[in-house]
Design an enzyme around this catalytic site. Sequence first.
Site, PDB file in Angstrom:
ATOM      1  N   HIS A  19      -5.221 -37.545  14.072  1.00  0.00           N
ATOM      2  CA  HIS A  19      -6.544 -38.162  14.241  1.00  0.00           C
ATOM      3  C   HIS A  19      -6.843 -38.475  15.714  1.00  0.00           C
ATOM      4  O   HIS A  19      -8.006 -38.483  16.126  1.00  0.00           O
ATOM      5  CB  HIS A  19      -6.681 -39.413  13.358  1.00  0.00           C
ATOM      6  CG  HIS A  19      -6.676 -39.071  11.889  1.00  0.00           C
ATOM      7  ND1 HIS A  19      -6.300 -39.941  10.900  1.00  0.00           N
ATOM      8  CD2 HIS A  19      -6.987 -37.899  11.254  1.00  0.00           C
ATOM      9  CE1 HIS A  19      -6.384 -39.332   9.732  1.00  0.00           C
ATOM     10  NE2 HIS A  19      -6.793 -38.095   9.918  1.00  0.00           N
ATOM     11  N   SER A  99      -9.992 -38.051   8.313  1.00  0.00           N
ATOM     12  CA  SER A  99     -10.657 -37.185   9.304  1.00  0.00           C
ATOM     13  C   SER A  99     -12.162 -37.010   9.071  1.00  0.00           C
ATOM     14  O   SER A  99     -12.931 -37.091  10.042  1.00  0.00           O
ATOM     15  CB  SER A  99      -9.939 -35.841   9.389  1.00  0.00           C
ATOM     16  OG  SER A  99      -9.791 -35.243   8.128  1.00  0.00           O
ATOM     17  N   GLU A 117     -12.885 -30.058  -0.272  1.00  0.00           N
ATOM     18  CA  GLU A 117     -11.755 -30.712  -0.946  1.00  0.00           C
ATOM     19  C   GLU A 117     -11.689 -30.144  -2.355  1.00  0.00           C
ATOM     20  O   GLU A 117     -12.711 -30.072  -3.039  1.00  0.00           O
ATOM     21  CB  GLU A 117     -11.960 -32.236  -0.955  1.00  0.00           C
ATOM     22  CG  GLU A 117     -10.976 -33.016  -1.804  1.00  0.00           C
ATOM     23  CD  GLU A 117      -9.505 -32.790  -1.435  1.00  0.00           C
ATOM     24  OE1 GLU A 117      -9.148 -32.871  -0.257  1.00  0.00           O
ATOM     25  OE2 GLU A 117      -8.710 -32.529  -2.368  1.00  0.00           O
ATOM     26  N   ASP A 163      -5.992 -28.921   7.641  1.00  0.00           N
ATOM     27  CA  ASP A 163      -4.961 -29.951   7.449  1.00  0.00           C
ATOM     28  C   ASP A 163      -4.413 -29.894   6.019  1.00  0.00           C
ATOM     29  O   ASP A 163      -4.605 -30.816   5.224  1.00  0.00           O
ATOM     30  CB  ASP A 163      -5.621 -31.322   7.723  1.00  0.00           C
ATOM     31  CG  ASP A 163      -4.643 -32.471   7.664  1.00  0.00           C
ATOM     32  OD1 ASP A 163      -3.419 -32.236   7.791  1.00  0.00           O
ATOM     33  OD2 ASP A 163      -5.097 -33.633   7.482  1.00  0.00           O
TER      34      ASP A 163
END
Length: 275
Positions: A19, A99, A117, A163
Amino acid sequence: MLSYLHSFHAGNRADLHKHGMVYWLLQQLLKKDKPFTYLDFYAGRGFYDLTTADSLKTMEAKEGVKQVIDQPWLDELQGWRDLLKTLNPAGGVRYYPGSPWLASQYLRSEDKGQFCELHPTEYQGLKRNFAFKLNLHTHQRNAHEALLGLLPPSPKRGLAFIDPSYEVKEECRTLADLITKSYERWPVGRYMLWYPLLVKIDYHQAMLKKLAKLPHWCQSEWQWANPNDATGLYGSGILLINPPWDISAFCHAWHDQLKRWFPPHSQTRFREQNP
Ligand SMILES: C[S@@+](CC[C@H](N)C(=O)[O-])C[C@H]1O[C@@H](n2cnc3c(N)ncnc32)[C@H](O)[C@@H]1O
């Protein structure tokens, strides 16, 4: 698969490393008046309460953000620390932005956010967190497909944050191929790929070797523990493709900060390849 939940790990040392980099890269993009796109392909739910049972079970945030919030921070990252302080006026760190939420605080109305997601309940949380912002778009979508489907973005300038939770062994091989193809579609994009440093597991090496064929990249690695004494995760790695010109100065300062925060076993490594 999808058994990983970031709520168990939010605010841990890997989150600090990644981050800090996301925040700094966003500040670089914000220096120009021209709009940009921020793409977060593995977004998680976006915002975390570190007093939930998940977080308290692992206590990872205690050895991460909670340990450093009242210590000195690098000048370049003061804005991120101010945000954490504003979210937690009672002191300490209870509320921690992931994030997509971190990025959403800095995107201007002309910039665009694309957040993917796949996990159903994580996605519901993500959607709720960003329902009211017209320039932020959430997708319940497989990153493997979105990495090609959403690129090149419009606005064309921007940052893709990748990520993954690395739950399946093949993820590294799949990602190396996908990022290489994404780069062909969007060669001017900036890509940030996070990878774990895990005891006795080095699948990421083959992925890095393949991506090192791209013309311009750098690597930032931070080991907070000696792999011979650790179990599981002992460090965090970031590969940046098309990094900003002043990345080396930032990484050296950021690495020094991490080592001051987490003595005595911290070690860092920076490598770069310029075209
Ligand atoms: C490490 S977490 C993300 C944390 C987030 N980037 C942050 O910094 O706050 C990885 C997330 O990716 C999701 N995920 C795993 N495989 C995925 C896939 N193929 N496509 C999209 N999301 C996926 C997981 O459900 C998990 O929420």
